[in-house]
Design a protein around this motif. Structure first.
Motif, PDB file in Angstrom:
ATOM      1  N   VAL A   1       0.855  -1.188   0.000  1.00 54.55           N
ATOM      2  CA  VAL A   1       0.000   0.000   0.000  1.00 54.55           C
ATOM      3  C   VAL A   1       0.891   1.238   0.000  1.00 54.55           C
ATOM      4  CG1 VAL A   1      -1.883  -1.155   1.213  1.00 54.55           C
ATOM      5  CG2 VAL A   1      -0.227   0.164   2.523  1.00 54.55           C
ATOM      6  N   GLU A   2       0.382   2.300  -0.617  1.00 56.26           N
ATOM      7  CA  GLU A   2       1.082   3.585  -0.556  1.00 56.26           C
ATOM      8  C   GLU A   2       1.011   4.049   0.881  1.00 56.26           C
ATOM      9  OE1 GLU A   2       2.769   5.054  -3.034  1.00 56.26           O
ATOM     10  OE2 GLU A   2       2.240   3.361  -4.325  1.00 56.26           O
TER      11      GLU A   2
ATOM     12  N   GLN B   1       6.071   2.687   0.044  1.00 55.68           N
ATOM     13  CA  GLN B   1       5.061   1.665   0.256  1.00 55.68           C
ATOM     14  C   GLN B   1       5.392   0.826   1.480  1.00 55.68           C
ATOM     15  OE1 GLN B   1       5.087  -0.621  -3.364  1.00 55.68           O
ATOM     16  NE2 GLN B   1       4.005   0.962  -4.507  1.00 55.68           N
TER      17      GLN B   1
ATOM     18  N   THR C   1      -5.044  -2.904   8.100  1.00 46.24           N
ATOM     19  CA  THR C   1      -5.778  -2.216   7.045  1.00 46.24           C
ATOM     20  C   THR C   1      -7.257  -2.538   7.212  1.00 46.24           C
ATOM     21  OG1 THR C   1      -5.589  -4.047   5.477  1.00 46.24           O
ATOM     22  CG2 THR C   1      -3.836  -2.375   5.436  1.00 46.24           C
TER      23      THR C   1
ATOM     24  N   PRO D   1      -5.987  -6.950   4.133  1.00 48.79           N
ATOM     25  CA  PRO D   1      -5.249  -7.036   2.867  1.00 48.79           C
ATOM     26  C   PRO D   1      -5.784  -8.096   1.906  1.00 48.79           C
ATOM     27  CG  PRO D   1      -3.725  -6.902   4.698  1.00 48.79           C
ATOM     28  CD  PRO D   1      -5.097  -7.051   5.286  1.00 48.79           C
TER      29      PRO D   1
ATOM     30  N   ASN E   1      -8.860   1.614  -2.222  1.00 50.55           N
ATOM     31  CA  ASN E   1      -8.469   2.458  -1.096  1.00 50.55           C
ATOM     32  C   ASN E   1      -8.715   1.687   0.182  1.00 50.55           C
ATOM     33  OD1 ASN E   1      -7.739   4.866  -2.468  1.00 50.55           O
ATOM     34  ND2 ASN E   1      -9.902   5.288  -2.798  1.00 50.55           N
ATOM     35  N   CYS E   2      -7.904   1.967   1.206  1.00 52.90           N
ATOM     36  CA  CYS E   2      -8.103   1.332   2.502  1.00 52.90           C
ATOM     37  C   CYS E   2      -7.645   2.282   3.598  1.00 52.90           C
ATOM     38  CB  CYS E   2      -7.336   0.006   2.591  1.00 52.90           C
ATOM     39  SG  CYS E   2      -5.539   0.173   2.554  1.00 52.90           S
TER      40      CYS E   2
END
Length: 110
Positions: free
Chosen positions: A8-9, A26, A45, A49, A57-58
């Motif tokens: 994720v970013e 990330q 998250t 995941p 998006n999370c």
């Protein structure tokens, strides 16, 4: 995404251009709830995941968690880790109920 992890970013910190490390902005999360990397990580998250797809998006955060401190690192000057701000203190932790005899450096989250 791979069969082992989902990247994720990362919403915290920014890339440190003069760093000797090349962090890509990330963070990887285990793709399975049975993976030890998932069970020892503080970060979660929402959704999990394994319920995400590329482009989703999370939310990323740390739920209230009882932990055991395994290490305290203090750095002067702050440590070069690849992102800003460079940390001057890091706590190494594992979930409080994690068995003592099995804790390795790879199990510890900071």
């Amino acid at each position: 995404m791979s069969r082992f992890d989902i990247a994720v970013e990362w919403p915290r910190g920014e890339i440190d251009p003069p760093s000797r490390f090349r962090w890509n902005g990330q963070r990887a999360f285990a793709a399975s709830p049975d993976d030890p990397d998932w069970t020892t990580s503080l970060f979660r998250t929402d959704p999990e995941p394994w319920n995400l797809s590329v482009g989703d998006n999370c939310l990323v955060g740390i739920p209230e968690t009882l932990v055991r401190i395994t290490d305290i690192g203090r750095y002067d000057p702050p440590q070069d880790v690849g992102w800003l701000p460079r940390p001057h203190t890091l706590l190494g932790v594992v979930p409080a109920d994690y068995p003592d005899e099995t804790v390795t450096e790879d199990d510890v989250d900071t």
